[in-house]
Write an enzyme that holds these catalytic residues in place. Sequence first.
Site, PDB file in Angstrom:
ATOM      1  N   ARG A  28       0.847  -1.204   0.000  1.00 19.99           N
ATOM      2  CA  ARG A  28       0.000   0.000   0.000  1.00 19.99           C
ATOM      3  C   ARG A  28       0.881   1.251   0.000  1.00 19.99           C
ATOM      4  O   ARG A  28       0.622   2.208  -0.716  1.00 19.99           O
ATOM      5  CB  ARG A  28      -0.942   0.002   1.216  1.00 19.99           C
ATOM      6  CG  ARG A  28      -1.995  -1.093   1.188  1.00 19.99           C
ATOM      7  CD  ARG A  28      -3.045  -0.900   2.257  1.00 19.99           C
ATOM      8  NE  ARG A  28      -2.555  -1.040   3.619  1.00 19.99           N
ATOM      9  CZ  ARG A  28      -2.476  -2.173   4.304  1.00 19.99           C
ATOM     10  NH1 ARG A  28      -2.869  -3.305   3.733  1.00 19.99           N
ATOM     11  NH2 ARG A  28      -2.020  -2.201   5.551  1.00 19.99           N
ATOM     12  N   LYS A  80     -12.617  14.617   4.652  1.00 22.25           N
ATOM     13  CA  LYS A  80     -13.727  14.064   3.880  1.00 22.25           C
ATOM     14  C   LYS A  80     -14.513  13.039   4.685  1.00 22.25           C
ATOM     15  O   LYS A  80     -13.927  12.257   5.441  1.00 22.25           O
ATOM     16  CB  LYS A  80     -13.210  13.399   2.611  1.00 22.25           C
ATOM     17  CG  LYS A  80     -14.317  13.080   1.629  1.00 22.25           C
ATOM     18  CD  LYS A  80     -13.914  12.025   0.625  1.00 22.25           C
ATOM     19  CE  LYS A  80     -14.121  10.645   1.193  1.00 22.25           C
ATOM     20  NZ  LYS A  80     -13.927   9.589   0.208  1.00 22.25           N
ATOM     21  N   GLU A 136     -19.613  14.460   1.500  1.00 28.00           N
ATOM     22  CA  GLU A 136     -19.841  13.516   0.389  1.00 28.00           C
ATOM     23  C   GLU A 136     -21.021  12.581   0.630  1.00 28.00           C
ATOM     24  O   GLU A 136     -20.868  11.524   1.247  1.00 28.00           O
ATOM     25  CB  GLU A 136     -18.574  12.670   0.123  1.00 28.00           C
ATOM     26  CG  GLU A 136     -18.777  11.697  -1.053  1.00 28.00           C
ATOM     27  CD  GLU A 136     -17.586  10.777  -1.318  1.00 28.00           C
ATOM     28  OE1 GLU A 136     -16.614  10.797  -0.540  1.00 28.00           O
ATOM     29  OE2 GLU A 136     -17.642  10.030  -2.304  1.00 28.00           O
ATOM     30  N   LYS A 189     -19.051  16.961  -2.338  1.00 28.05           N
ATOM     31  CA  LYS A 189     -18.617  15.895  -3.254  1.00 28.05           C
ATOM     32  C   LYS A 189     -19.822  15.000  -3.487  1.00 28.05           C
ATOM     33  O   LYS A 189     -20.363  14.433  -2.538  1.00 28.05           O
ATOM     34  CB  LYS A 189     -17.452  15.106  -2.636  1.00 28.05           C
ATOM     35  CG  LYS A 189     -17.043  13.870  -3.450  1.00 28.05           C
ATOM     36  CD  LYS A 189     -15.683  13.352  -3.036  1.00 28.05           C
ATOM     37  CE  LYS A 189     -15.343  12.045  -3.740  1.00 28.05           C
ATOM     38  NZ  LYS A 189     -13.958  11.633  -3.552  1.00 28.05           N
TER      39      LYS A 189
HETATM   40  C1  5MM Z   1     -11.067   6.216  -3.084  1.00 33.66           C
HETATM   41  O1  5MM Z   1     -12.225   5.609  -2.527  1.00 33.66           O
HETATM   42  C2  5MM Z   1     -12.756   6.268  -1.369  1.00 33.66           C
HETATM   43  C3  5MM Z   1     -12.779   5.372  -0.186  1.00 33.66           C
HETATM   44  O2  5MM Z   1     -13.830   4.471  -0.212  1.00 33.66           O
HETATM   45  P1  5MM Z   1     -13.965   3.364   0.977  1.00 33.66           P
HETATM   46  O3  5MM Z   1     -14.057   4.092   2.269  1.00 33.66           O
HETATM   47  O4  5MM Z   1     -15.209   2.626   0.600  1.00 33.66           O
HETATM   48  O5  5MM Z   1     -12.767   2.514   0.908  1.00 33.66           O
HETATM   49  C4  5MM Z   1     -14.132   6.846  -1.701  1.00 33.66           C
HETATM   50  O6  5MM Z   1     -14.700   7.558  -0.634  1.00 33.66           O
HETATM   51  C5  5MM Z   1     -13.929   7.791  -2.820  1.00 33.66           C
HETATM   52  O7  5MM Z   1     -13.268   8.935  -2.351  1.00 33.66           O
HETATM   53  C6  5MM Z   1     -15.222   8.195  -3.477  1.00 33.66           C
HETATM   54  O8  5MM Z   1     -16.180   7.182  -3.486  1.00 33.66           O
HETATM   55  C7  5MM Z   1     -14.905   8.562  -4.901  1.00 33.66           C
HETATM   56  O9  5MM Z   1     -14.198   7.499  -5.501  1.00 33.66           O
HETATM   57  P2  5MM Z   1     -14.633   6.995  -6.926  1.00 33.66           P
HETATM   58  O10 5MM Z   1     -13.763   5.793  -7.166  1.00 33.66           O
HETATM   59  O11 5MM Z   1     -16.094   6.667  -6.858  1.00 33.66           O
HETATM   60  O12 5MM Z   1     -14.335   8.156  -7.857  1.00 33.66           O
END
Ligand code: 5MM
Length: 342
Positions: free
Chosen positions: A46, A136, A177, A219
Amino acid sequence: MSTQDLQAIARALVAPGKGILAIDESLPTIKKRFEGIGLESTEETRRAYRELLITSPGSGEFISGMILFDETIRQVTTQGTPFPWVLSKQGIMPGIKVDQGAKPLAGHPGEKVTEGLDGLRERLIAYRQLGAQFAKWRAVITIGEAIPSRGCLEANAQPLARYAALCQEEGLVPIVEPEVLMDGDNTIDRCYEITEATLRSVFNALYVQRVVLEGLVLKTNMVIAGKQCLRQASVAEVAEQTTRCLRNAVPSAIAGIVFLSGGQSAELATAHLNAMNAMAVTHPWPLSFSYGRALQAPALKIWGGHHANVKKAQKALYHREKCNGLATLGRYTEALEKELAA
Ligand code: 5MM
């Protein structure tokens, strides 16, 4: 921090030509992404992947901020430089995901509520000391037969608003978001209806919790048909429905709106954003991107977990960043996509 300071950070996040790169995948999500390239998710894999993203040359031209995960904000490069320092040096603001994930909502089968308010004030102080300038929190809304329920919308809006108020108190710009998922078979009209209801409920809660709208960034998802829906809307229709929905539900006072990609292909997410910014009307807020998958996917595939592929993967990331930077100005075209790729 004054309201003016918060506003300056919020505006800088959505500056013309720039947007946000979301690299805040939680442990289960990054595991899933790595499985796609046959790589085991360990602290070191990671770290190596996030180092590739954070040190990618040229990102500062199109990326205003990167959203990090709790583990990532504490990690360092191979040379020992803390990740937030590497970002700041390139003029990219470090951000941090502070929610603790979506959990099943009691009494509401199939629905979720995002948790993480306990101890949040103290965590925000610690993140600020680590270099974070914004935060966020993501709420997840599922469209189904009889969902989302009012209980789910309200249960998610309330903590989003309390998180935002705490962030502003501690001098961090909140990215708020609420994500309406695009995984089902719903039509674009149903997505419009649910997105509008979700946003109205979020902005009511933000008002009740006295959040300063000028000092936050929204967002959100685009208004789009579910992935399983037989009739997929055109790019122009997505742009039209999304901007109409936002005009109806989002106060003009907020600093800006950034979109998540939600599983759209990289090119389509760019085309949708571009179509909104190329419209003849002027929108009340800057419209930009905060993509995770739509920015990272090509780079992740090229990298494949191999150090030898880092430079090639970074070129692919730069390409997507540039295309999306142009899309915030309405200057992206398919021809340019090919030309830049070549
Ligand atoms: C990068 O993914 C973010 C983390 O998601 P998890 O908490 O489920 O692991 C997610 O919040 C992301 O910032 C948003 O969904 C936007 O990502 P996408 O891939 O939909 O553009």
